[in-house]
Scaffold this motif. Structure first.
Motif, PDB file in Angstrom:
ATOM      1  N   SER A  77       0.843  -1.184   0.000  1.00 58.10           N
ATOM      2  CA  SER A  77       0.000   0.000   0.000  1.00 58.10           C
ATOM      3  C   SER A  77       0.880   1.236   0.000  1.00 58.10           C
ATOM      4  CB  SER A  77      -0.933   0.009   1.217  1.00 58.10           C
ATOM      5  OG  SER A  77      -0.212   0.376   2.382  1.00 58.10           O
ATOM      6  N   THR A 212      -5.195   4.904   3.048  1.00 57.83           N
ATOM      7  CA  THR A 212      -3.861   5.080   3.615  1.00 57.83           C
ATOM      8  C   THR A 212      -3.628   6.563   3.881  1.00 57.83           C
ATOM      9  OG1 THR A 212      -2.953   5.101   1.369  1.00 57.83           O
ATOM     10  CG2 THR A 212      -2.813   3.030   2.585  1.00 57.83           C
ATOM     11  N   CYS A 219      -2.875   1.369   7.413  1.00 56.47           N
ATOM     12  CA  CYS A 219      -3.580   1.004   6.192  1.00 56.47           C
ATOM     13  C   CYS A 219      -4.899   0.342   6.596  1.00 56.47           C
ATOM     14  CB  CYS A 219      -2.739   0.039   5.354  1.00 56.47           C
ATOM     15  SG  CYS A 219      -3.543  -0.497   3.820  1.00 56.47           S
TER      16      CYS A 219
END
Length: 303
Positions: A77, A212, A219
């Motif tokens: 992420s 995020t 996350c």
């Protein structure tokens, strides 16, 4: 010496692709201009001035990456790229600027920029030169001061990583303008926030939405994990009331959020949200603190 200013915006984008930070890319352009002024007497007039500037800018970025050792090994992420910052569309080069490279969405949106951070510095430069700027292998080798074989090898490794890590369906992301669907979902996102309507926010979100907040490491995956955030932001114990201003970053819908806390008389800038839209839903929200690029977005501190 030719005027450097007409090249500022495209060099800023080039450095941003290398560094993923709007602010650091801005610093890199300033250093590029300084080196160009100091090295003008060494400029070979047989070479293109623009290519010469790109070579200086690339080397400035390579030096910055080596100094900071900023490369991620894995990336699940954007939370794993804490230096990632948004790039305001208003600062992108326009079609009217001479020689400017057209900035398509697929080479500026956040997934592309973040994925570039997986590449070693020289691979980043080779990939940008060949697949973004459309330079030849010989020009790329000259840019990096390496052999053509080494430039081609760096490019192939970079292409393999980018193909493996980038999301599918990027070929659809070629328009410089937001789609009607994106505009509609941005409007719904803003309306839900200003009315503190958690149900409306959930209705606009994909079931597997991801949130995020670079540089924070958190996350949040899916609506189940998003629910506590909405409760805190919209519930009876929330920090205050919201006003949102629409804008565009990285060719993606974006909003700046202003919070008026209890007892305050004005809304003060709080965060910026960049939205990725897929299949008629908000698939991803990347939340940034406002301080780094607020001026670049031409947004006020308070409403």
């Amino acid at each position: 010496m030719p005027d450097l200013e007409p090249h500022r915006r495209e060099l800023h984008v080039h450095c941003y692709r290398m560094l993923a930070s709007y602010e650091e890319a801005e610093d890199a352009v300033q250093e590029t201009f300084l080196k160009a002024w100091r090295g003008w007497d060494k400029f070979d007039g047989d070479n293109l001035f623009r290519a010469w500037l790109y070579r200086i800018a690339t080397n400035v970025c390579l030096d910055m990456i080596r100094r900071t050792s900023r490369q991620v090994v894995t990336m699940n992420s954007f939370a794993e790229v804490p230096w990632l910052q948004p790039f305001p569309d208003r600062m992108l080069p326009s079609d009217e600027e001479p020689d400017a490279v057209v900035v398509n969405r697929e080479t500026i949106e956040l997934a592309f920029i973040a994925t570039m951070q997986l590449l070693p510095a020289r691979q980043r430069a080779a990939f940008i030169a060949r697949d973004v700027l459309d330079w030849s292998a010989k020009e790329t080798a000259s840019l990096l001061d390496i052999s053509v074989a080494a430039a081609n090898s760096a490019l192939q490794r970079a292409r393999a990583t980018m193909q493996e890590k980038l999301p599918e369906r990027r070929s659809e992301w070629t328009s410089a303008e937001l789609s009607d669907e994106e505009r509609d979902l941005l409007a719904r996102f803003i309306d839900a926030h200003e009315r503190c309507d958690a149900a409306a926010a959930i209705a606009a979100a994909a079931q597997d939405i991801r949130v995020t907040m670079p540089p924070a490491p958190m996350c949040f995956n899916g609506l189940d994990q998003l629910a506590p955030l909405l409760e805190r932001a919209f519930g009876p114990d929330r920090d205050g009331d919201w006003k949102l201003v629409p804008t565009v970053a990285n060719r993606m819908p974006c909003s700046a959020s202003y919070l008026r806390r209890p007892g305050d008389t004005v809304f003060r800038v709080f965060k910026m949200d960049v939205l990725r839209v897929a299949d008629g839903k908000i698939a991803e929200i990347t939340t940034f603190g406002p301080s780094a690029t607020l001026k670049a977005f031409d947004l006020p501190q308070t409403l």
